[in-house]
Design a protein around this motif. Structure first.
Motif, PDB file in Angstrom:
ATOM      1  N   GLY B  70       1.265  -1.340   0.207  1.00 46.52           N
ATOM      2  CA  GLY B  70      -0.030   0.113  -0.149  1.00 46.52           C
ATOM      3  C   GLY B  70       0.691   1.395  -0.044  1.00 46.52           C
ATOM      4  O   GLY B  70       1.837   0.996  -1.119  1.00 46.52           O
ATOM      5  N   ASN B  71       0.019   2.197   1.060  1.00 47.19           N
ATOM      6  CA  ASN B  71       1.370   3.341   1.082  1.00 47.19           C
ATOM      7  C   ASN B  71       2.387   3.951   1.833  1.00 47.19           C
ATOM      8  O   ASN B  71       3.212   4.628   2.246  1.00 47.19           O
ATOM      9  N   THR B  72       2.960   2.340   2.237  1.00 51.69           N
ATOM     10  CA  THR B  72       4.048   1.940   3.141  1.00 51.69           C
ATOM     11  C   THR B  72       4.828   0.429   2.774  1.00 51.69           C
ATOM     12  O   THR B  72       4.930  -0.081   2.379  1.00 51.69           O
ATOM     13  N   ALA B  73       6.680   1.300   2.828  1.00 51.86           N
ATOM     14  CA  ALA B  73       7.411   0.901   2.328  1.00 51.86           C
ATOM     15  C   ALA B  73       8.088  -0.036   3.769  1.00 51.86           C
ATOM     16  O   ALA B  73       8.334   0.921   4.220  1.00 51.86           O
ATOM     17  N   SER B  74       9.048  -0.683   3.216  1.00 51.79           N
ATOM     18  CA  SER B  74      10.642  -0.771   4.295  1.00 51.79           C
ATOM     19  C   SER B  74      11.383  -1.567   3.782  1.00 51.79           C
ATOM     20  O   SER B  74      11.583  -1.881   2.799  1.00 51.79           O
ATOM     21  N   LEU B  75      12.270  -1.491   5.092  1.00 49.63           N
ATOM     22  CA  LEU B  75      13.645  -1.608   4.456  1.00 49.63           C
ATOM     23  C   LEU B  75      14.304  -2.928   5.807  1.00 49.63           C
ATOM     24  O   LEU B  75      14.112  -1.978   6.867  1.00 49.63           O
ATOM     25  N   THR B  76      14.641  -3.388   4.814  1.00 54.64           N
ATOM     26  CA  THR B  76      14.924  -4.358   6.281  1.00 54.64           C
ATOM     27  C   THR B  76      15.537  -5.008   6.295  1.00 54.64           C
ATOM     28  O   THR B  76      17.087  -5.224   4.586  1.00 54.64           O
ATOM     29  N   ILE B  77      17.712  -4.820   7.840  1.00 54.74           N
ATOM     30  CA  ILE B  77      18.715  -4.907   7.555  1.00 54.74           C
ATOM     31  C   ILE B  77      18.818  -6.835   8.412  1.00 54.74           C
ATOM     32  O   ILE B  77      18.453  -6.523   9.640  1.00 54.74           O
ATOM     33  N   SER B  78      19.504  -7.340   8.021  1.00 58.70           N
ATOM     34  CA  SER B  78      19.224  -8.849   8.265  1.00 58.70           C
ATOM     35  C   SER B  78      20.236  -9.265   8.971  1.00 58.70           C
ATOM     36  O   SER B  78      21.139  -8.445   8.551  1.00 58.70           O
ATOM     37  N   GLY B  79      20.638  -9.741  10.166  1.00 54.30           N
ATOM     38  CA  GLY B  79      21.876  -9.749  10.613  1.00 54.30           C
ATOM     39  C   GLY B  79      23.013  -8.740  10.470  1.00 54.30           C
ATOM     40  O   GLY B  79      24.547  -8.537  10.469  1.00 54.30           O
ATOM     41  N   LEU B  80      22.879  -7.979  11.775  1.00 58.94           N
ATOM     42  CA  LEU B  80      22.819  -6.463  11.610  1.00 58.94           C
ATOM     43  C   LEU B  80      24.103  -7.121  11.644  1.00 58.94           C
ATOM     44  O   LEU B  80      25.092  -7.528  13.212  1.00 58.94           O
ATOM     45  N   LEU B  81      25.178  -5.658  11.979  1.00 64.45           N
ATOM     46  CA  LEU B  81      26.691  -5.435  11.197  1.00 64.45           C
ATOM     47  C   LEU B  81      26.572  -4.262  11.797  1.00 64.45           C
ATOM     48  O   LEU B  81      25.885  -2.846  11.503  1.00 64.45           O
ATOM     49  N   GLY B  82      27.780  -3.190  13.116  1.00 68.04           N
ATOM     50  CA  GLY B  82      28.631  -2.410  13.128  1.00 68.04           C
ATOM     51  C   GLY B  82      28.258  -1.496  12.403  1.00 68.04           C
ATOM     52  O   GLY B  82      28.243  -0.423  12.813  1.00 68.04           O
ATOM     53  N   GLU B  83      28.616  -2.114  11.057  1.00 59.96           N
ATOM     54  CA  GLU B  83      29.289  -1.230   9.883  1.00 59.96           C
ATOM     55  C   GLU B  83      27.765  -0.495   9.845  1.00 59.96           C
ATOM     56  O   GLU B  83      27.575   0.534   8.674  1.00 59.96           O
ATOM     57  N   ASP B  84      26.354  -1.205  10.108  1.00 61.28           N
ATOM     58  CA  ASP B  84      25.267  -0.539   9.668  1.00 61.28           C
ATOM     59  C   ASP B  84      24.814   0.714  10.006  1.00 61.28           C
ATOM     60  O   ASP B  84      23.504   1.431   9.524  1.00 61.28           O
ATOM     61  N   GLU B  85      25.165   1.023  11.725  1.00 61.18           N
ATOM     62  CA  GLU B  85      25.176   2.046  12.056  1.00 61.18           C
ATOM     63  C   GLU B  85      25.089   3.162  11.238  1.00 61.18           C
ATOM     64  O   GLU B  85      25.741   3.556  10.942  1.00 61.18           O
ATOM     65  N   ALA B  86      24.241   3.800  10.602  1.00 64.38           N
ATOM     66  CA  ALA B  86      23.792   4.623  10.258  1.00 64.38           C
ATOM     67  C   ALA B  86      22.264   5.576   9.839  1.00 64.38           C
ATOM     68  O   ALA B  86      21.567   4.712  10.468  1.00 64.38           O
ATOM     69  N   ASP B  87      22.049   6.291   9.594  1.00 62.67           N
ATOM     70  CA  ASP B  87      20.886   7.118   8.613  1.00 62.67           C
ATOM     71  C   ASP B  87      20.439   6.756   7.457  1.00 62.67           C
ATOM     72  O   ASP B  87      21.541   6.338   6.950  1.00 62.67           O
ATOM     73  N   TYR B  88      19.202   5.861   7.682  1.00 60.45           N
ATOM     74  CA  TYR B  88      18.899   5.483   6.615  1.00 60.45           C
ATOM     75  C   TYR B  88      17.389   6.220   6.164  1.00 60.45           C
ATOM     76  O   TYR B  88      16.369   6.928   6.838  1.00 60.45           O
ATOM     77  N   TYR B  89      17.670   6.677   4.762  1.00 64.18           N
ATOM     78  CA  TYR B  89      16.455   7.595   4.777  1.00 64.18           C
ATOM     79  C   TYR B  89      15.701   6.636   3.117  1.00 64.18           C
ATOM     80  O   TYR B  89      16.248   6.332   1.958  1.00 64.18           O
ATOM     81  N   CYS B  90      14.622   7.048   2.503  1.00 66.16           N
ATOM     82  CA  CYS B  90      13.610   6.777   1.949  1.00 66.16           C
ATOM     83  C   CYS B  90      13.675   7.394   0.958  1.00 66.16           C
ATOM     84  O   CYS B  90      13.845   8.650   0.986  1.00 66.16           O
ATOM     85  N   CYS B  91      13.065   7.042  -0.294  1.00 63.48           N
ATOM     86  CA  CYS B  91      12.853   8.329  -1.381  1.00 63.48           C
ATOM     87  C   CYS B  91      11.607   7.695  -1.968  1.00 63.48           C
ATOM     88  O   CYS B  91      11.844   6.583  -2.705  1.00 63.48           O
ATOM     89  N   SER B  92      10.460   8.512  -2.815  1.00 66.04           N
ATOM     90  CA  SER B  92       9.998   8.120  -3.814  1.00 66.04           C
ATOM     91  C   SER B  92       9.433   8.872  -4.940  1.00 66.04           C
ATOM     92  O   SER B  92       9.816   9.952  -4.846  1.00 66.04           O
ATOM     93  N   TYR B  93       9.345   8.497  -5.985  1.00 68.55           N
ATOM     94  CA  TYR B  93       8.729   8.788  -6.789  1.00 68.55           C
ATOM     95  C   TYR B  93       7.963   9.462  -6.703  1.00 68.55           C
ATOM     96  O   TYR B  93       6.727   8.948  -6.370  1.00 68.55           O
TER      97      TYR B  93
END
Lengths: 122, 110
Positions: B70-93
């Protein structure tokens, strides 16, 4: 290697004008769009506008329409973001990013330039 | 065009999975399968992680995956690593050659 290289940091006074640049290399500059994105201090990304250097078709976010001008010179594979009269609230990092033609039925911003810090202070 | 809504922060322990939501409207996220996700480490330029809702660019680990309902997108990070610590932004057309970014989510690896 596809690269976008932006111009260096700028320090300006309120009311001054400014034009920053984004030079593309390693790909066909006229067949991809170039977008500009603002990131104010400690804040998120804001989509400002986009230009297709092939024909200079330009679109703006309503929030930035009339506040900035986006242009491109395809002869030197460079896109620009310009202000006529800077305000303190324009202080931010500005990124350029490449976007494929919308006719390809795909949307992504990749790669990104390294960013240009613009500081406006009296 | 209002920014897409993301949670301010999510956290997880190494090896766990985290999911970041991105809620828009029927004029952007819900209207097009053109959602992309960007990772930004402090002081660095954003990096493309997912595009067209589910596609991963070359070089992005398959621990990163995207979806949409629907109107919601999702990002999944599996097997989290220390290097994944960051800011994440979605973007839509959002139509007529315009796009809109999400408000951003800080991912913390505990």
């Amino acid at each position: 290697e596809v690269q976008l290289v932006q111009s260096g940091a700028e320090v300006k006074k309120p009311g001054e004008s400014l034009k920053i640049s984004c030079k593309g290399s390693g790909y066909s500059f006229t067949t991809f769009w170039i977008a500009w994105v603002r990131q104010m201090p400690g804040e998120g990304l804001e989509w400002m506008g986009i230009i297709y250097p092939g024909d200079s078709d330009t679109r703006y976010s309503p929030s930035f329409q009339g506040q900035v001008t986006i242009s491109a010179d395809k002869s030197i594979t460079t896109a620009y973001l310009q202000w006529n009269s800077l305000k303190a609230s324009d202080t931010a990092i500005y990124y350029c990013a490449r976007h494929p033609r919308y006719s390809t039925s795909s949307s992504s911003f990749d790669p990104w330039g390294q960013g240009t810090q613009v500081t406006v202070s009296s | 065009q209002s920014a897409l809504t993301q949670p301010r922060s999510v956290s997880g322990s190494p090896g766990q999975s985290v999911t970041i939501s991105c809620t828009g409207t029927s004029s952007d996220v819900g209207a097009y399968n053109y959602v992309s996700w960007y990772q930004q480490h402090p002081g660095k330029a954003p990096k493309l992680m997912i595009y067209d809702v589910t596609k991963r660019p070359s070089g992005v680990p398959d621990r990163f995956s995207g979806s949409k309902s629907g109107n919601t997108a999702s990002l999944t990070i599996s097997g989290l690593l220390g290097e994944d610590e960051a800011d994440y932004y979605c973007c839509s057309y959002a139509g007529t050659f315009t796009s809109v970014f999400g408000s951003g989510t800080k991912v913390t690896v505990l």
